[in-house]
Design an enzyme around this catalytic site. Structure first.
Site, PDB file in Angstrom:
ATOM      1  CE  LYS A  75      -3.988   1.836   2.604  1.00 33.37           C
ATOM      2  NZ  LYS A  75      -4.872   1.588   3.773  1.00 33.37           N
ATOM      3  CB  SER A 150      -8.202   3.348   2.671  1.00 32.91           C
ATOM      4  OG  SER A 150      -7.371   2.778   3.664  1.00 32.91           O
ATOM      5  CB  SER A 174      -8.372   0.512   5.511  1.00 37.35           C
ATOM      6  OG  SER A 174      -9.128   1.682   5.381  1.00 37.35           O
TER       7      SER A 174
HETATM    8  N1  GLN Z   1     -13.315   3.761   6.381  1.00 39.17           N
HETATM    9  C1  GLN Z   1     -12.639   4.129   7.577  1.00 39.17           C
HETATM   10  C2  GLN Z   1     -12.245   5.592   7.538  1.00 39.17           C
HETATM   11  O1  GLN Z   1     -12.459   6.193   6.531  1.00 39.17           O
HETATM   12  C3  GLN Z   1     -11.439   3.265   7.813  1.00 39.17           C
HETATM   13  C4  GLN Z   1     -10.244   3.686   7.059  1.00 39.17           C
HETATM   14  C5  GLN Z   1      -9.029   2.887   7.413  1.00 39.17           C
HETATM   15  O2  GLN Z   1      -9.123   1.844   8.046  1.00 39.17           O
HETATM   16  N2  GLN Z   1      -7.877   3.414   7.047  1.00 39.17           N
HETATM   17  O3  GLN Z   1     -11.749   6.111   8.483  1.00 39.17           O
END
Ligand code: GLN
Length: 484
Positions: A75, A150, A174
């Site tokens: 990532k 994400s 994410s």
């Molecule tokens: N969807 C969640 C957020 O937007 C989790 C994102 C993540 O785990 N980086 O905060």
């Protein structure tokens, strides 16, 4: 099954050289990426260099390490020395780190072959990978759908066979959510299992790096490599034993808690996936009991208040002075900083910085931030208690089936889809998303197995047992009495 062991065997038996294997992955990545957009950067030179080293090792007759020669995607919020690390943001569009994140150091030490850096929501804020400055990631099962977020690029690349496995990060879901949308396995480890050093911080008390892979066995194999104590992360603990070696495939007597009332989804395919999984576990001798998850309704607001507060502080460093984007023409220092941040960050990131600054500002600090911190303590105490009588909590990963691209949910509606995943981050527990079926549109649905602190071996073994029992086959959920 096409997994890490399969590729390893190709290398060990010399059916394919590492360079040939790498070229095959690079070719697919270069061919598919213009449509999937899973990679922000494809690291061809780096990949071929590592592959040549692995081939030399094979020629010398040396045996290979578990991930040696295996193609990987990382990532793009994980620092890779000498390789651009953008966080999918204009702010870091041209940022090349001068050091490696610990998690990447471990993978690199294995001579795993880096195919490229994974697309994602900007600074990991989002659930669809649509907030990326580099454009949206498509779901390899059907490009009309998002890959989730994400870590959407990593999930899409692994599901689309553009990498054998990947490393993502999970702050509120994410890793698990895109794994669920793309029909693969996604492990968010216990907070402290994997070092956060060199990972661009979003919300430091929630952030954890973990694994996205095509089967439970691969997930365990990779987790064992990356879960080491690191003195450069003050919250690092590491993981002491091998989860891979403890995969027995037996779940006899395993106590599984289900919170039907608290966590059932509104989507019937998701509920059907949960019910079907419960039945499979029961048939294998696991004991299933109904539980209540205290404070479940508070988890979402607690997560968003604290995550935004931490983000607003962590992202303060992007000021146009030290590194990253900065505007050329400005009147004075204030003008330079404010214009750099206005132009460098996307809308969602700005929304969270504003929210976070608000809940931390005097007058609101006690009402929001402090209250959320106190609630977090209560949630941790209560949820930890569940694991005195249960080994695992089984729940949906996401309350909805994969979303269509451009669905344009309001920010709050999108935040709501984190309801099943964020509790594990609030408490710091390990959790794995496991593929559990398909909707009528042939889109994957995952379920989640949450374990007690540092019980990665337990959830990985349960995932492995489920996968073995179902043959790793996707189940059409409508045939289980759903959606028709
Ligand atoms: N969807 C969640 C957020 O937007 C989790 C994102 C993540 O785990 N980086 O905060």
């Amino acid at each position: 099954m096409v997994n890490i062991s399969y590729y390893k065997k190709l290398l060990d038996t010399k059916a394919l050289s590492c360079t040939e294997l790498t070229k095959a992955f690079l070719d697919s990545a270069e061919k598919e990426n213009p449509s999937l957009n899973a990679y922000i950067s494809i690291t061809k030179e780096e990949a071929l260099k590592t592959a040549a080293e692995v081939d030399e090792k094979i020629a010398r007759g040396e045996s290979l390490q578990p991930l040696e020669g295996i193609p990987v995607i990382i990532k793009d919020n994980i620092c890779t020395k000498g390789i651009r690390t953008t966080c999918a943001s204009k702010m870091l569009e041209n940022y090349v780190p001068f050091y490696d994140a610990t998690v990447w150091e471990h993978i690199k030490a294995q001579n795993s072959v880096l195919i490229g850096k994974g697309n994602m929501d900007e600074f990991a804020m989002g659930s669809t990978s649509e907030t990326s400055y580099f454009g949206i990631v498509k779901n390899p099962h059907n490009p009309e759908y998002v890959a989730g977020g994400s870590s959407g690029g990593v999930a899409a690349a692994v599901a689309g066979k553009l990498a054998a496995y990947g490393i993502g990060t999970d702050t509120g879901g994410s890793i698990r959510q895109p794994a669920s949308f793309c029909g693969i396995y996604g492990l968010k480890p216990t907070y402290g299992s994997v070092s956060r050093y060199g990972i661009v911080a979003y919300a430091s008390s929630f952030d954890q790096a973990g694994v996205l892979a095509s089967c439970a066995e691969d997930t365990a194999l990779v987790f064992d490599v990356i879960s080491k104590y690191d003195e450069r992360d003050m919250r690092s603990v590491g993981f002491k034993k091998s989860t891979y070696e403890s995969l027995s495939g037996s779940v006899k007597g395993l106590k599984i808690g289900i919170a039907t009332e608290d966590l059932m989804a509104s989507d019937e395919f998701v509920n059907s996936a949960v019910e079907n999984t419960i039945n499979v576990f029961k048939s294998m001798g696991a004991e299933v009991e109904e539980i209540k998850i205290p404070f479940i309704k508070e988890c979402l607001p607690v997560y968003y208040i604290l995550a935004c507060a931490e983000a607003s502080s962590n992202l303060g460093r992007f000021d146009g002075i030290r590194y990253g984007y900065h505007v050329e023409d400005y009147e004075d220092l204030n003008d330079m900083i404010s214009r750099t941040r206005s132009e460098g960050f996307g809308d969602e990131v700005k929304r969270r910085i504003i929210l976070g600054t608000y809940v931390l500002s005097s007058g609101y600090f006690d009402a929001y931030y402090k209250k959320a911190q106190r609630l977090r303590e209560s949630i941790i105490k209560e949820i930890d208690k569940i694991f005195k009588s249960c080994d695992i909590v089984l729940a949906p990963t996401v309350p909805v089936a994969p979303l269509k691209a451009g669905a344009n949910l309001s920010p709050v509606d999108l935040y709501r889809t984190d309801i099943c995943t964020c509790a594990a981050n609030i408490v710091g527990l390990p959790s794995i998303s496991v593929p559990a079926g398909f909707t009528d549109d042939n889109m994957p649905v995952g379920i989640q197995l949450i374990g007690g602190r540092f019980k990665e071996d337990v959830i990985l073994n349960a995932a492995y047992a489920f996968e073995k029992e179902t043959g790793g086959e996707y189940i059409k959920l409508s045939e289980m009495g759903c959606g028709v």
